[in-house]
Design a protein around this motif. Sequence first.
Motif, PDB file in Angstrom:
ATOM      1  N   THR A  87       0.507  -9.935  14.064  1.00  0.00           N
ATOM      2  CA  THR A  87       1.605  -8.823  14.475  1.00  0.00           C
ATOM      3  C   THR A  87       2.980  -9.333  13.578  1.00  0.00           C
ATOM      4  O   THR A  87       2.904 -10.470  13.526  1.00  0.00           O
ATOM      5  CB  THR A  87       1.108  -8.574  15.947  1.00  0.00           C
ATOM      6  N   PRO A  88       3.211  -7.972  13.405  1.00  0.00           N
ATOM      7  CA  PRO A  88       4.774  -8.634  13.537  1.00  0.00           C
ATOM      8  C   PRO A  88       5.527  -9.522  13.601  1.00  0.00           C
ATOM      9  O   PRO A  88       6.507 -10.572  13.154  1.00  0.00           O
ATOM     10  CB  PRO A  88       6.161  -6.795  12.882  1.00  0.00           C
ATOM     11  N   SER A 136       1.792 -13.155  11.451  1.00  0.00           N
ATOM     12  CA  SER A 136       2.231 -12.482  10.703  1.00  0.00           C
ATOM     13  C   SER A 136       2.294 -12.874   9.646  1.00  0.00           C
ATOM     14  O   SER A 136       2.110 -13.747   8.953  1.00  0.00           O
ATOM     15  CB  SER A 136       3.682 -12.362  11.373  1.00  0.00           C
ATOM     16  N   ILE A 137       1.905 -11.871   8.081  1.00  0.00           N
ATOM     17  CA  ILE A 137       1.558 -12.104   7.134  1.00  0.00           C
ATOM     18  C   ILE A 137       3.223 -11.996   5.876  1.00  0.00           C
ATOM     19  O   ILE A 137       2.621 -12.554   5.116  1.00  0.00           O
ATOM     20  CB  ILE A 137       1.007 -11.222   6.426  1.00  0.00           C
ATOM     21  N   GLY A 138       3.922 -11.828   7.145  1.00  0.00           N
ATOM     22  CA  GLY A 138       5.585 -11.904   6.435  1.00  0.00           C
ATOM     23  C   GLY A 138       6.632 -11.016   7.088  1.00  0.00           C
ATOM     24  O   GLY A 138       5.753 -10.305   7.885  1.00  0.00           O
ATOM     25  N   TYR A 140       7.948  -8.174   7.146  1.00  0.00           N
ATOM     26  CA  TYR A 140       7.953  -6.643   7.780  1.00  0.00           C
ATOM     27  C   TYR A 140       7.440  -6.426   8.421  1.00  0.00           C
ATOM     28  O   TYR A 140       6.477  -6.688   9.136  1.00  0.00           O
ATOM     29  CB  TYR A 140       7.631  -6.049   6.145  1.00  0.00           C
ATOM     30  N   LEU A 142       3.594  -3.423   9.660  1.00  0.00           N
ATOM     31  CA  LEU A 142       2.795  -2.145   8.969  1.00  0.00           C
ATOM     32  C   LEU A 142       2.299  -1.194   9.879  1.00  0.00           C
ATOM     33  O   LEU A 142       3.133  -0.992  10.982  1.00  0.00           O
ATOM     34  CB  LEU A 142       1.586  -3.037   8.463  1.00  0.00           C
ATOM     35  N   GLY A 144      -0.678  -0.439  10.708  1.00  0.00           N
ATOM     36  CA  GLY A 144      -1.818  -1.362  11.351  1.00  0.00           C
ATOM     37  C   GLY A 144      -2.387  -2.963  10.540  1.00  0.00           C
ATOM     38  O   GLY A 144      -1.476  -2.882  10.023  1.00  0.00           O
TER      39      GLY A 144
HETATM   40  C1  LIG Z   1       0.375  -3.148  12.955  1.00  0.00           C
HETATM   41  O1  LIG Z   1       0.491  -5.409  12.148  1.00  0.00           O
HETATM   42  C2  LIG Z   1       1.623  -5.331  11.561  1.00  0.00           C
HETATM   43  O2  LIG Z   1       2.563  -4.167  11.050  1.00  0.00           O
HETATM   44  C3  LIG Z   1       2.224  -6.545  11.346  1.00  0.00           C
HETATM   45  C4  LIG Z   1       0.305  -7.762  11.053  1.00  0.00           C
HETATM   46  C5  LIG Z   1       1.011  -8.066  10.369  1.00  0.00           C
HETATM   47  N1  LIG Z   1       2.120  -9.141   9.739  1.00  0.00           N
HETATM   48  C6  LIG Z   1       3.040  -8.584   9.711  1.00  0.00           C
HETATM   49  N2  LIG Z   1       3.995  -8.831   9.460  1.00  0.00           N
HETATM   50  C7  LIG Z   1       2.647  -7.085  10.175  1.00  0.00           C
END
Ligand SMILES: COC(=O)c1ccnc(N)c1
Length: 243
Positions: A87-88, A136-138, A140, A142, A144
């Motif tokens: 999740t962001p 979160s991977i960053g 921003y 996404l 999904g």
């Molecule tokens: C729906 O998931 C995301 O938008 C997401 C997930 C993990 N890292 C993010 N930066 C975004």
Amino acid sequence: MRIDVITIFPGYLAPLREALLGRAISAGLVDLAVHDLRTWTRDVHQAVDDAPYGGGPGMVMRPQVWGEALDAVLALDERPARIVVPTPAGRPFTQATAQAWSGDERLLFTCGRYEGIDQRVVDDARRRDLTVDEVSIGDYVLVGGEVAVLVMVEAVVRLLPGVLGNPASAEQDSFSDGLLEGPAFTRPEVWRGLAVPDVLRSGNHAKIARWRRDRALERTAERRPDLLAALPEDALDDADRAF
Ligand SMILES: COC(=O)c1ccnc(N)c1
């Protein structure tokens, strides 16, 4: 390591069976199981989402479906699982996270779409003493969580013993010593008039190591001063400080 992924788009995870990761699965280093969330819907439309309480744009993924899916997938294996919710709004996923997770017996990724998964799914899992990491991977957003799962699975699985041909590669990764990796070169010695730095062809391993360390410090100072500031006191020796 066993890895489970629950998603409404199983096909998105197909790349996990390619190349290095595919070989890790074939070698039995990783067991991968991808599950279609709609398996646990009860209605004819196989609805997985609904309008958010409190109004606002988008849809939220329903707790009933996720609760049943999580219970069913957890029950497939008695090994304790780290449940990962991409999740962001999560804590940053870093190389240190990948290192920590590479020691786990089992990872279970829940791919949310739309505006996320009803928070009670995470709250219910945590109150049952299950380990749940929202990451979160960053910075921003996404569409999904599937793409984030591809990133995290690759970062973790490459660290598993036997996956990389040369384990030293992982030890010399960027971030493994808190610094960015410096530039790399291979043949030819001169390409379009650009020569490989002489020191790398000198055979003097001490000088080469110093040169590489200096380039890593230089690149980190230029691109990620935050990493330099975060280094522990004893991480830099006098030669580093002289740089
Ligand atoms: C729906 O998931 C995301 O938008 C997401 C997930 C993990 N890292 C993010 N930066 C975004």
